[in-house]
Design a protein around this motif. Sequence first.
Motif, PDB file in Angstrom:
ATOM      1  N   PRO A   1     -26.050  79.034  47.002  1.00 45.31           N
ATOM      2  CA  PRO A   1     -25.399  77.746  47.239  1.00 45.31           C
ATOM      3  C   PRO A   1     -23.892  77.831  46.966  1.00 45.31           C
ATOM      4  O   PRO A   1     -23.463  78.564  46.072  1.00 45.31           O
ATOM      5  CB  PRO A   1     -26.068  76.810  46.231  1.00 45.31           C
ATOM      6  N   LEU A   2     -23.144  77.088  47.740  1.00 41.92           N
ATOM      7  CA  LEU A   2     -21.686  77.068  47.567  1.00 41.92           C
ATOM      8  C   LEU A   2     -21.337  76.324  46.279  1.00 41.92           C
ATOM      9  O   LEU A   2     -21.854  75.239  46.029  1.00 41.92           O
ATOM     10  CB  LEU A   2     -21.064  76.360  48.773  1.00 41.92           C
ATOM     11  N   THR A   3     -20.472  76.910  45.461  1.00 42.11           N
ATOM     12  CA  THR A   3     -20.122  76.286  44.188  1.00 42.11           C
ATOM     13  C   THR A   3     -18.613  76.038  44.126  1.00 42.11           C
ATOM     14  O   THR A   3     -17.848  76.559  44.938  1.00 42.11           O
ATOM     15  CB  THR A   3     -20.490  77.206  43.006  1.00 42.11           C
ATOM     16  N   ASP A   4     -18.208  75.285  43.096  1.00 42.24           N
ATOM     17  CA  ASP A   4     -16.770  75.049  42.897  1.00 42.24           C
ATOM     18  C   ASP A   4     -16.037  76.358  42.605  1.00 42.24           C
ATOM     19  O   ASP A   4     -14.865  76.497  42.931  1.00 42.24           O
ATOM     20  CB  ASP A   4     -16.548  74.056  41.751  1.00 42.24           C
ATOM     21  N   ALA A   5     -16.738  77.305  41.992  1.00 47.13           N
ATOM     22  CA  ALA A   5     -16.096  78.604  41.716  1.00 47.13           C
ATOM     23  C   ALA A   5     -15.753  79.305  43.031  1.00 47.13           C
ATOM     24  O   ALA A   5     -14.677  79.908  43.156  1.00 47.13           O
ATOM     25  CB  ALA A   5     -17.032  79.470  40.872  1.00 47.13           C
ATOM     26  N   HIS A   6     -16.636  79.216  44.026  1.00 44.49           N
ATOM     27  CA  HIS A   6     -16.327  79.794  45.342  1.00 44.49           C
ATOM     28  C   HIS A   6     -15.119  79.084  45.955  1.00 44.49           C
ATOM     29  O   HIS A   6     -14.229  79.720  46.508  1.00 44.49           O
ATOM     30  CB  HIS A   6     -17.509  79.617  46.310  1.00 44.49           C
ATOM     31  N   ARG A   7     -15.131  77.763  45.870  1.00 42.30           N
ATOM     32  CA  ARG A   7     -14.036  76.981  46.490  1.00 42.30           C
ATOM     33  C   ARG A   7     -12.704  77.335  45.841  1.00 42.30           C
ATOM     34  O   ARG A   7     -11.697  77.526  46.509  1.00 42.30           O
ATOM     35  CB  ARG A   7     -14.299  75.471  46.343  1.00 42.30           C
ATOM     36  N   LYS A   8     -12.713  77.428  44.503  1.00 39.63           N
ATOM     37  CA  LYS A   8     -11.470  77.753  43.795  1.00 39.63           C
ATOM     38  C   LYS A   8     -11.003  79.165  44.149  1.00 39.63           C
ATOM     39  O   LYS A   8      -9.817  79.412  44.380  1.00 39.63           O
ATOM     40  CB  LYS A   8     -11.688  77.627  42.284  1.00 39.63           C
ATOM     41  N   ALA A   9     -11.960  80.094  44.212  1.00 40.29           N
ATOM     42  CA  ALA A   9     -11.605  81.485  44.531  1.00 40.29           C
ATOM     43  C   ALA A   9     -10.999  81.565  45.934  1.00 40.29           C
ATOM     44  O   ALA A   9     -10.054  82.329  46.173  1.00 40.29           O
ATOM     45  CB  ALA A   9     -12.837  82.380  44.421  1.00 40.29           C
ATOM     46  N   LEU A  10     -11.528  80.786  46.866  1.00 34.03           N
ATOM     47  CA  LEU A  10     -10.979  80.814  48.223  1.00 34.03           C
ATOM     48  C   LEU A  10      -9.561  80.239  48.235  1.00 34.03           C
ATOM     49  O   LEU A  10      -8.650  80.822  48.846  1.00 34.03           O
ATOM     50  CB  LEU A  10     -11.877  80.035  49.190  1.00 34.03           C
ATOM     51  N   ALA A  11      -9.374  79.115  47.549  1.00 30.87           N
ATOM     52  CA  ALA A  11      -8.018  78.531  47.478  1.00 30.87           C
ATOM     53  C   ALA A  11      -7.044  79.523  46.854  1.00 30.87           C
ATOM     54  O   ALA A  11      -5.903  79.676  47.324  1.00 30.87           O
ATOM     55  CB  ALA A  11      -8.057  77.227  46.672  1.00 30.87           C
ATOM     56  N   ASP A  12      -7.485  80.231  45.814  1.00 30.79           N
ATOM     57  CA  ASP A  12      -6.621  81.236  45.166  1.00 30.79           C
ATOM     58  C   ASP A  12      -6.196  82.315  46.159  1.00 30.79           C
ATOM     59  O   ASP A  12      -5.067  82.802  46.103  1.00 30.79           O
ATOM     60  CB  ASP A  12      -7.353  81.896  43.989  1.00 30.79           C
ATOM     61  N   CYS A  13      -7.109  82.711  47.061  1.00 31.42           N
ATOM     62  CA  CYS A  13      -6.757  83.732  48.068  1.00 31.42           C
ATOM     63  C   CYS A  13      -5.537  83.267  48.871  1.00 31.42           C
ATOM     64  O   CYS A  13      -4.579  84.026  49.061  1.00 31.42           O
ATOM     65  CB  CYS A  13      -7.914  83.974  49.033  1.00 31.42           C
TER      66      CYS A  13
END
Length: 215
Positions: free
Chosen positions: A123-135
Motif C-alpha cells: 500500500p502507498l504510504t506517506d513515507a513513499h509520498r515524502k520520498a518521491l517529493a524529496d527526489c
Amino acid sequence: DAYLRGERERPHAAGGVVDVRALPPYRADDPGIVLWQGDITRLRADAIVNAANDAMLGCFRPNHHCIDNAIHTFAGIQLRAECAAVMDRLGRTARTGEPIVTGGWNLPADHVIHVTGPIVDGPLTDAHRKALADCYRNCLAAADARGLRSVAFCSISTGVFGFPIDQAAPIAVATVRAFLRERRPDHPHMTVVFDVFSDHDRSIYEQALHRPVRA
Ligand code: AR6
C-alpha cells in the motif's frame, strides 16, 4: 559526428532533438513549467533526470524498456564509466532520493541527474509520498547548485518501481511548483519539463497541472 551531437534523427527517437528552451509553458500563470510527451533522450536541456536504481550503473536487463536503459544506451559507454567512477568514490549504494550528477555524453542533454525513487510494493504510504517529493526537490537543488537552468523530469518511480502515476503526478507538480516559487527571486529563468511517455500519462499530468497554482 552529427549523430553523436544528437543533431540528426535517430532510429529510436523519431522526430529528432527537441530543445526545451523552445517549448512553451503549459500555462501562462505557471511560466517555469513545461509538459512534453516523448522519449527523454531526445531532449536538449541542461539536465535530464534518470529514474535509476541504487547501484547507479544503469539497467542490465536486455531490451528492458525502462528509462535507465534508454538513457544509458544513448548516452553511451562513457556514462556507464562515469557512473562507475562516481560510485567507487562514494563507496556505497545511493540512498533513495539522493541525486548523482554526471555528464550527458552522447545525449543532446548536457547532464544527467540520476536518482532512485521509492519502491512501492504494498500500500502507498506517506513515507513513499515524502520520498518521491524529496527526489524532485533534491534533483532541483543539485541542478541549481551547478547553475543549471533547464531540467527535464521523467515520472520517477511510476514504472518498474510501482508508484501509481495518478498519485505521483500531483506530488511532482506541487513539489516543483513550490521549489520554483521559493527560488524565483534569485533564479527567474529556471525551466522544468515534465516528460511523459504515454497518452495516459499525459492526461494524468494535465489533470495535475490544472490544479490551481498557489501564489
Ligand atoms: N523517456 C521518457 N520516459 C520514459 C522513457 C523514456 N525513454 N522510458 C520510460 N519512461 P521506469 P522507475 C517512463 O520503470 O519506476 C529501471 O530498471 C515510464 O513510462 O523507467 O523509477 C531502473 O534501473 C515511467 O513513467 O523507472 C530501476 O531498477 C517513468 O519513465 C527501476 O527501473 C519511470 O519508469 C526504476 O523504476
